[in-house]
Design a protein around this motif. Structure first.
Motif, PDB file in Angstrom:
ATOM      1  N   THR A  49       0.809  -1.221   0.000  1.00  0.00           N
ATOM      2  CA  THR A  49       0.000   0.000   0.000  1.00  0.00           C
ATOM      3  C   THR A  49       0.840   1.269   0.000  1.00  0.00           C
ATOM      4  O   THR A  49       0.348   2.338  -0.376  1.00  0.00           O
ATOM      5  N   SER A  50       2.104   1.178   0.403  1.00  0.00           N
ATOM      6  CA  SER A  50       2.975   2.355   0.435  1.00  0.00           C
ATOM      7  C   SER A  50       3.623   2.653  -0.917  1.00  0.00           C
ATOM      8  O   SER A  50       4.199   3.730  -1.096  1.00  0.00           O
ATOM      9  N   THR A  51       3.540   1.723  -1.841  1.00  0.00           N
ATOM     10  CA  THR A  51       4.317   1.816  -3.074  1.00  0.00           C
ATOM     11  C   THR A  51       4.032   3.055  -3.921  1.00  0.00           C
ATOM     12  O   THR A  51       4.980   3.729  -4.366  1.00  0.00           O
ATOM     13  N   PRO A  52       2.763   3.414  -4.215  1.00  0.00           N
ATOM     14  CA  PRO A  52       2.529   4.561  -5.106  1.00  0.00           C
ATOM     15  C   PRO A  52       3.185   5.854  -4.637  1.00  0.00           C
ATOM     16  O   PRO A  52       3.778   6.581  -5.447  1.00  0.00           O
ATOM     17  N   LEU A  53       3.095   6.140  -3.344  1.00  0.00           N
ATOM     18  CA  LEU A  53       3.673   7.389  -2.828  1.00  0.00           C
ATOM     19  C   LEU A  53       5.172   7.442  -3.061  1.00  0.00           C
ATOM     20  O   LEU A  53       5.717   8.456  -3.507  1.00  0.00           O
ATOM     21  N   PHE A  54       5.862   6.358  -2.788  1.00  0.00           N
ATOM     22  CA  PHE A  54       7.318   6.326  -2.926  1.00  0.00           C
ATOM     23  C   PHE A  54       7.736   6.318  -4.398  1.00  0.00           C
ATOM     24  O   PHE A  54       8.710   6.972  -4.774  1.00  0.00           O
ATOM     25  N   VAL A  55       7.009   5.570  -5.231  1.00  0.00           N
ATOM     26  CA  VAL A  55       7.329   5.524  -6.659  1.00  0.00           C
ATOM     27  C   VAL A  55       7.116   6.893  -7.299  1.00  0.00           C
ATOM     28  O   VAL A  55       7.942   7.353  -8.103  1.00  0.00           O
ATOM     29  N   ASN A  56       6.028   7.554  -6.941  1.00  0.00           N
ATOM     30  CA  ASN A  56       5.739   8.865  -7.520  1.00  0.00           C
ATOM     31  C   ASN A  56       6.766   9.916  -7.139  1.00  0.00           C
ATOM     32  O   ASN A  56       6.846  10.967  -7.769  1.00  0.00           O
ATOM     33  N   ASN A  57       7.551   9.646  -6.113  1.00  0.00           N
ATOM     34  CA  ASN A  57       8.598  10.573  -5.696  1.00  0.00           C
ATOM     35  C   ASN A  57       9.996  10.047  -5.994  1.00  0.00           C
ATOM     36  O   ASN A  57      10.982  10.537  -5.438  1.00  0.00           O
ATOM     37  N   ASP A  58      10.059   9.040  -6.908  1.00  0.00           N
ATOM     38  CA  ASP A  58      11.351   8.510  -7.369  1.00  0.00           C
ATOM     39  C   ASP A  58      12.252   8.039  -6.228  1.00  0.00           C
ATOM     40  O   ASP A  58      13.473   8.211  -6.268  1.00  0.00           O
ATOM     41  N   LEU A  59      11.669   7.411  -5.226  1.00  0.00           N
ATOM     42  CA  LEU A  59      12.440   6.980  -4.066  1.00  0.00           C
ATOM     43  C   LEU A  59      12.845   5.510  -4.119  1.00  0.00           C
ATOM     44  O   LEU A  59      13.720   5.090  -3.362  1.00  0.00           O
ATOM     45  N   LEU A  60      12.223   4.728  -4.997  1.00  0.00           N
ATOM     46  CA  LEU A  60      12.494   3.297  -5.047  1.00  0.00           C
ATOM     47  C   LEU A  60      13.235   2.904  -6.317  1.00  0.00           C
ATOM     48  O   LEU A  60      13.035   3.492  -7.381  1.00  0.00           O
ATOM     49  N   THR A  61      14.065   1.885  -6.207  1.00  0.00           N
ATOM     50  CA  THR A  61      14.809   1.354  -7.344  1.00  0.00           C
ATOM     51  C   THR A  61      13.931   0.418  -8.162  1.00  0.00           C
ATOM     52  O   THR A  61      13.227  -0.439  -7.600  1.00  0.00           O
ATOM     53  N   ASP A  62      13.975   0.569  -9.460  1.00  0.00           N
ATOM     54  CA  ASP A  62      13.320  -0.393 -10.354  1.00  0.00           C
ATOM     55  C   ASP A  62      14.154  -1.663 -10.334  1.00  0.00           C
ATOM     56  O   ASP A  62      15.313  -1.686 -10.765  1.00  0.00           O
ATOM     57  N   LEU A  63      13.563  -2.742  -9.837  1.00  0.00           N
ATOM     58  CA  LEU A  63      14.286  -4.000  -9.682  1.00  0.00           C
ATOM     59  C   LEU A  63      14.284  -4.864 -10.942  1.00  0.00           C
ATOM     60  O   LEU A  63      14.944  -5.906 -10.976  1.00  0.00           O
ATOM     61  N   THR A  64      13.571  -4.425 -11.962  1.00  0.00           N
ATOM     62  CA  THR A  64      13.405  -5.239 -13.166  1.00  0.00           C
ATOM     63  C   THR A  64      14.724  -5.693 -13.780  1.00  0.00           C
ATOM     64  O   THR A  64      14.882  -6.888 -14.097  1.00  0.00           O
ATOM     65  N   PRO A  65      15.719  -4.806 -13.983  1.00  0.00           N
ATOM     66  CA  PRO A  65      16.969  -5.275 -14.601  1.00  0.00           C
ATOM     67  C   PRO A  65      17.713  -6.311 -13.762  1.00  0.00           C
ATOM     68  O   PRO A  65      18.408  -7.175 -14.312  1.00  0.00           O
ATOM     69  N   TYR A  66      17.569  -6.240 -12.448  1.00  0.00           N
ATOM     70  CA  TYR A  66      18.204  -7.236 -11.572  1.00  0.00           C
ATOM     71  C   TYR A  66      17.475  -8.570 -11.649  1.00  0.00           C
ATOM     72  O   TYR A  66      18.106  -9.634 -11.736  1.00  0.00           O
ATOM     73  N   ILE A  67      16.157  -8.514 -11.614  1.00  0.00           N
ATOM     74  CA  ILE A  67      15.363  -9.739 -11.659  1.00  0.00           C
ATOM     75  C   ILE A  67      15.508 -10.438 -13.007  1.00  0.00           C
ATOM     76  O   ILE A  67      15.574 -11.671 -13.088  1.00  0.00           O
ATOM     77  N   ASP A  68      15.582  -9.652 -14.085  1.00  0.00           N
ATOM     78  CA  ASP A  68      15.729 -10.244 -15.422  1.00  0.00           C
ATOM     79  C   ASP A  68      17.003 -11.089 -15.529  1.00  0.00           C
ATOM     80  O   ASP A  68      17.038 -12.071 -16.271  1.00  0.00           O
ATOM     81  N   LYS A  69      18.056 -10.704 -14.802  1.00  0.00           N
ATOM     82  CA  LYS A  69      19.325 -11.419 -14.864  1.00  0.00           C
ATOM     83  C   LYS A  69      19.480 -12.453 -13.744  1.00  0.00           C
ATOM     84  O   LYS A  69      20.469 -13.181 -13.705  1.00  0.00           O
ATOM     85  N   TRP A  70      18.508 -12.513 -12.868  1.00  0.00           N
ATOM     86  CA  TRP A  70      18.589 -13.331 -11.658  1.00  0.00           C
ATOM     87  C   TRP A  70      18.336 -14.806 -11.974  1.00  0.00           C
ATOM     88  O   TRP A  70      17.326 -15.155 -12.579  1.00  0.00           O
ATOM     89  N   GLU A  71      19.212 -15.679 -11.542  1.00  0.00           N
ATOM     90  CA  GLU A  71      19.084 -17.104 -11.861  1.00  0.00           C
ATOM     91  C   GLU A  71      17.882 -17.753 -11.171  1.00  0.00           C
ATOM     92  O   GLU A  71      17.377 -18.791 -11.625  1.00  0.00           O
ATOM     93  N   ASP A  72      17.403 -17.174 -10.072  1.00  0.00           N
ATOM     94  CA  ASP A  72      16.256 -17.727  -9.352  1.00  0.00           C
ATOM     95  C   ASP A  72      14.931 -17.077  -9.749  1.00  0.00           C
ATOM     96  O   ASP A  72      13.913 -17.301  -9.089  1.00  0.00           O
ATOM     97  N   LYS A  73      14.928 -16.299 -10.804  1.00  0.00           N
ATOM     98  CA  LYS A  73      13.731 -15.562 -11.193  1.00  0.00           C
ATOM     99  C   LYS A  73      12.496 -16.450 -11.282  1.00  0.00           C
ATOM    100  O   LYS A  73      11.419 -16.103 -10.786  1.00  0.00           O
ATOM    101  N   ASP A  74      12.619 -17.601 -11.903  1.00  0.00           N
ATOM    102  CA  ASP A  74      11.464 -18.465 -12.148  1.00  0.00           C
ATOM    103  C   ASP A  74      11.030 -19.258 -10.921  1.00  0.00           C
ATOM    104  O   ASP A  74      10.057 -20.010 -10.985  1.00  0.00           O
ATOM    105  N   ASP A  75      11.729 -19.082  -9.812  1.00  0.00           N
ATOM    106  CA  ASP A  75      11.351 -19.774  -8.580  1.00  0.00           C
ATOM    107  C   ASP A  75      10.160 -19.106  -7.894  1.00  0.00           C
ATOM    108  O   ASP A  75       9.553 -19.691  -6.996  1.00  0.00           O
ATOM    109  N   ILE A  76       9.826 -17.903  -8.330  1.00  0.00           N
ATOM    110  CA  ILE A  76       8.691 -17.166  -7.767  1.00  0.00           C
ATOM    111  C   ILE A  76       7.570 -17.140  -8.798  1.00  0.00           C
ATOM    112  O   ILE A  76       7.810 -16.855  -9.969  1.00  0.00           O
TER     113      ILE A  76
END
Length: 427
Positions: A111-138
């Motif tokens: 529930t806290s995500t929109p406020l923090f994202v709208n203020n550029d406070l969080l890292t986009d994890l997509t590039p890390y997850i795309d390269k992550w060997e355990d990605k498909d485990d979730i």
């Protein structure tokens, strides 16, 4: 809630200016470059978390100690427990971030995500997850929920950690007396509710009700399963399918298949009714399973909410995030991925009874031998959340219980009820 967020934003901007967010795009580009390089230098990662009790806090410190000893990249996580403080945790964290004092990583609620994202406070994890060997485990559904919370179909700002998936508790002894099997479909579920509503002593009064309906605050979670059971959804609560699901809910009350107090029953009442044998079924998650077994012994079991025209169950959540101000994002990702699929996932979920997001961990003996965990895991692929809007808090706390209460008691129709719920959630 929207006014509150605006007030916080204005206050922090006046004090600290806009510099805390001004480098957001540049930092996101650096994050992509860092993820691509895969290089990690020895560093310290500051991690803030809340814990429900001292045992959980000690467990987290043990997980941190194990990670620090066993990772071979010179990463040292320093964990600091921060009080949940009735939910003020997120607001305090936001104020710290806007003031330039954010940690590298923190535990999280969607529930806290929109406020923090709208203020550029969080890292986009997509590039890390795309390269992550355990990605498909979730499971993919879990990733989709994380993206939905951030308002994007592509970018993901929240890392899965552990969840609570609602399922149906039932009393085997009552099922046996009523002559019903565990329902496999939504229609069978409705029929089981009817058959389990019984006058057991022949005095003309109902002694057992088929379902423990929760009409007070919090009842929107089990209610949502009925809406989806008829093919409805949260996007359009006024569709004929959604209205039909609402009518199912009303019919259970009007026809006496739930306790007459259902309109005002909250969590404590539904638990008490189930444990006393007044109701045959109710909906909750693993958080109550230990108490259920302590009170009822073998006379309690569970099944995932069955599919009808659609299928949905509510998911509680706890995740982690990496902040844009973190200077060692690749190292921070090593830590959050350890919590998501590594030994940290196993230790935390076994120690707290939370449901793991790692499908490998789910296959462990601890989880496969627990009937409540198995019901949770089976429901994970169709679990979801109430849409996160500026209106959501008020909708859950006030609008839903009062409006549904009016529908149950016949003051308004199912259609009118759903029109109000739609308008108030999306206004």
């Amino acid at each position: 809630m929207k006014k509150k967020w605006i007030a916080v934003l204005l206050a922090t901007t006046m004090v600290f200016g806009a510099t805390a967010c001004s480098s957001g795009n540049e930092e996101k580009k650096d994050s992509k470059k860092e993820a691509d390089s895969g290089e990690i230098e020895p560093c310290t990662i500051n991690f803030k978390y809340w814990a429900d009790n001292t045992e959980y806090s000690q467990l987290m410190q043990e997980i941190i100690e194990k990670f620090n000893k066993e990772n071979e990249k010179g990463i040292e996580v320093v964990g600091e427990e921060v009080p949940w403080d009735g939910g003020a945790y997120s607001e305090n964290l936001f104020n710290a971030c806007m003031g330039g004092g954010s940690p590298d990583v923190a535990t999280w609620k969607l529930t806290s995500t929109p406020l923090f994202v709208n203020n550029d406070l969080l890292t986009d994890l997509t590039p890390y997850i795309d390269k992550w060997e355990d990605k498909d485990d979730i499971p993919e559904n879990i990733y989709n929920i994380m993206k939905e919370a951030g308002g994007s179909e592509e970018e993901m700002y929240v890392m899965p950690w552990n969840v609570q998936v609602l399922y149906v508790y039932y009393r085997p002894s009552i099922f046996e007396k009523a002559g019903v099997e565990v329902p496999k479909t939504y229609d069978e579920f409705l029929e089981a509710i009817k058959k389990c509503t019984m006058d057991t002593d022949g005095d003309g009064e109902t002694d057992v009700y088929g379902f423990g309906m929760r009409g007070a605050k919090g009842g929107q979670e089990p209610w949502g399963s009925f809406i989806y059971g008829e093919g409805g959804d949260f996007e359009n609560l006024t569709s004929k399918e959604s209205v039909k699901g609402m009518q199912d809910f009303i019919d259970l009350y009007e026809n006496g298949y739930v306790p007459p107090t259902a309109v005002s029953d909250g969590f404590q009442e539904t638990v008490a009714n189930f444990q006393s044998g007044l109701t045959a079924m109710f909906i909750h998650h693993t958080g109550s399973s230990a108490n259920m077994e302590e009170v009822l012994g073998d006379d309690v079991a569970a099944f995932p909410f069955p599919a009808g025209e659609g299928q949905w169950t509510s998911m509680g959540d706890t995740e982690t995030v990496i902040f844009e101000s973190c200077e060692n994002k690749a190292a921070a990702f090593e830590w959050v991925s350890y919590l998501a699929t590594g030994e940290g996932q196993k230790m935390w979920c076994e120690g707290t009874g939370q449901v793991p997001v790692s499908q490998t961990v789910q296959q462990g003996e601890y989880f496969q031998n627990n009937k409540f965990m198995k019901a949770s895991i089976e429901g994970m692929d169709y679990a979801g959340i109430i849409p996160i809007k500026d209106t959501t808090t008020e909708w859950i706390s006030t609008v839903w219980p009062s409006t549904v209460g009016q529908a149950l008691t016949g003051e308004i129709s199912a259609k009118e009820c759903m029109e109000i719920l739609q308008e108030e959630l999306y206004k």
